[in-house]
Design a protein around this motif. Sequence first.
Motif, PDB file in Angstrom:
ATOM      1  N   ASN A 134       0.828  -1.201   0.000  1.00 47.71           N
ATOM      2  CA  ASN A 134       0.000   0.000   0.000  1.00 47.71           C
ATOM      3  C   ASN A 134       0.866   1.257   0.000  1.00 47.71           C
ATOM      4  O   ASN A 134       2.094   1.196  -0.053  1.00 47.71           O
ATOM      5  N   ARG A 135       0.235   2.399   0.089  1.00 53.55           N
ATOM      6  CA  ARG A 135       0.945   3.676  -0.070  1.00 53.55           C
ATOM      7  C   ARG A 135       1.802   4.037   1.137  1.00 53.55           C
ATOM      8  O   ARG A 135       2.487   5.061   1.108  1.00 53.55           O
ATOM      9  N   THR A 136       1.778   3.230   2.189  1.00 51.27           N
ATOM     10  CA  THR A 136       2.674   3.511   3.314  1.00 51.27           C
ATOM     11  C   THR A 136       4.119   3.141   2.978  1.00 51.27           C
ATOM     12  O   THR A 136       5.041   3.598   3.647  1.00 51.27           O
ATOM     13  N   ASN A 137       4.311   2.310   1.957  1.00 56.53           N
ATOM     14  CA  ASN A 137       5.656   1.955   1.506  1.00 56.53           C
ATOM     15  C   ASN A 137       6.143   3.022   0.524  1.00 56.53           C
ATOM     16  O   ASN A 137       5.671   3.097  -0.609  1.00 56.53           O
ATOM     17  N   LEU A 138       7.052   3.842   0.963  1.00 59.37           N
ATOM     18  CA  LEU A 138       7.505   4.970   0.155  1.00 59.37           C
ATOM     19  C   LEU A 138       8.805   4.692  -0.590  1.00 59.37           C
ATOM     20  O   LEU A 138       9.239   5.517  -1.393  1.00 59.37           O
ATOM     21  N   GLU A 139       9.424   3.551  -0.308  1.00 58.77           N
ATOM     22  CA  GLU A 139      10.677   3.215  -0.961  1.00 58.77           C
ATOM     23  C   GLU A 139      10.396   2.327  -2.176  1.00 58.77           C
ATOM     24  O   GLU A 139       9.768   1.275  -2.047  1.00 58.77           O
ATOM     25  N   PRO A 259       1.283  -8.720  -9.131  1.00 57.63           N
ATOM     26  CA  PRO A 259       0.106  -8.256  -8.382  1.00 57.63           C
ATOM     27  C   PRO A 259       0.531  -7.717  -7.020  1.00 57.63           C
ATOM     28  O   PRO A 259       1.370  -8.314  -6.333  1.00 57.63           O
ATOM     29  N   GLY A 260      -0.010  -6.583  -6.650  1.00 54.61           N
ATOM     30  CA  GLY A 260       0.407  -5.901  -5.430  1.00 54.61           C
ATOM     31  C   GLY A 260       1.430  -4.819  -5.691  1.00 54.61           C
ATOM     32  O   GLY A 260       1.702  -4.007  -4.812  1.00 54.61           O
ATOM     33  N   HIS A 261       1.987  -4.792  -6.895  1.00 58.46           N
ATOM     34  CA  HIS A 261       2.893  -3.713  -7.272  1.00 58.46           C
ATOM     35  C   HIS A 261       2.098  -2.506  -7.772  1.00 58.46           C
ATOM     36  O   HIS A 261       0.997  -2.645  -8.313  1.00 58.46           O
ATOM     37  N   ARG A 262       2.674  -1.356  -7.606  1.00 56.82           N
ATOM     38  CA  ARG A 262       2.113  -0.114  -8.143  1.00 56.82           C
ATOM     39  C   ARG A 262       3.187   0.579  -8.969  1.00 56.82           C
ATOM     40  O   ARG A 262       4.316   0.738  -8.516  1.00 56.82           O
ATOM     41  N   VAL A 263       2.832   0.994 -10.168  1.00 57.54           N
ATOM     42  CA  VAL A 263       3.756   1.734 -11.033  1.00 57.54           C
ATOM     43  C   VAL A 263       3.404   3.206 -10.945  1.00 57.54           C
ATOM     44  O   VAL A 263       2.287   3.595 -11.293  1.00 57.54           O
ATOM     45  N   ASP A 264       4.314   4.019 -10.458  1.00 55.58           N
ATOM     46  CA  ASP A 264       4.119   5.470 -10.424  1.00 55.58           C
ATOM     47  C   ASP A 264       4.884   6.100 -11.585  1.00 55.58           C
ATOM     48  O   ASP A 264       6.099   5.923 -11.693  1.00 55.58           O
ATOM     49  N   VAL A 265       4.170   6.814 -12.434  1.00 60.32           N
ATOM     50  CA  VAL A 265       4.773   7.487 -13.589  1.00 60.32           C
ATOM     51  C   VAL A 265       4.573   8.986 -13.423  1.00 60.32           C
ATOM     52  O   VAL A 265       3.458   9.451 -13.155  1.00 60.32           O
ATOM     53  N   ARG A 266       5.640   9.735 -13.574  1.00 61.10           N
ATOM     54  CA  ARG A 266       5.577  11.187 -13.426  1.00 61.10           C
ATOM     55  C   ARG A 266       6.589  11.839 -14.363  1.00 61.10           C
ATOM     56  O   ARG A 266       7.431  11.150 -14.956  1.00 61.10           O
TER      57      ARG A 266
END
Length: 306
Positions: A134-139, A259-266
């Motif tokens: 979830n979003r609590t993992n910032l690394e 599954p469970g991964h999130r890809v952040d694109v910016r």
Amino acid sequence: MQLKNVIIAHKAGDPLSRSIAEKCARQLEKLHCHVLMGPSGIKDNPYPVFLASTMQSIDLAIVFGGDGTALAAARHLSPDGIPILAINVGGHLGFLTESFEEFKDTEQIWERLIEDRYAIERRMMLQASIFEGNRTNLEPVTERFLALNEMCIKPASADRMITSVLEMEIDGEVVDQYQGDGLIVATPTGSTCYTVSANGPIVHSGMEAITVTPICPLSLASRPIVIPSGSVVSIWPLADYDLSTKLWMDGVLATAIWPGHRVDVRMANCQAKFIILRENYSYYQTLQEKLLWAGARIHYNNNSRN
């Protein structure tokens, strides 16, 4: 511009681009320039060796090939702010490259560069990182991936066509869930590449914006969207029973996504810098010529313009 340390990359497996690269290397060495030269291709990546083999800053990278060769140079050299002179030798469309006609008089080119008689076009890039849980993992759990054209999230399989299910958030807010062949997150530069093939919008390369385009969505309601460059696009793979979802950068495999991964694109914190030699450079003329729009084939007189 100083020409003390120069990179020359030529398209791997193309004898013409290699021959031209060797000729330019000899000329630059006569000007007391230190030249690093090597092939660039799917199986050849000379840039880490180039950057690690010199303690001096690189003044210029000259790239002979097509758009793929120019994209590879941008991904590896942009973080160091190295300007790229890309020449179309053996390429196809050549959106990112100068025509070979502009480069024939190489002795004059070196003179123009030394005397600063050229323009630099800066193009926005994207960066992507993979996060777990979830979003609590910032690394992030991966390195940072860069792209000049686009980041694409879609499955890859050797024996079947897989439908992906992807949930997209923009700035932490869920926007849609897409079922189809994948999602393209593109820069304005990439809007004339894979994005336009997926019926996405064409965005002027001088703008800073992000486009999100679904690939063959199963819902007619799933449409391309253009968002501000400061937005963060987060994509979650869902229902990936085959564990086949991949992240692609400029058409090159970056990493697998579970599954469970999130890809952040910016938007990336660096820009690609391309040297423009043409005095009459026009973005719209490039669209006409490369996309074969009617204006490039059929011309009618417009006396009202005068």
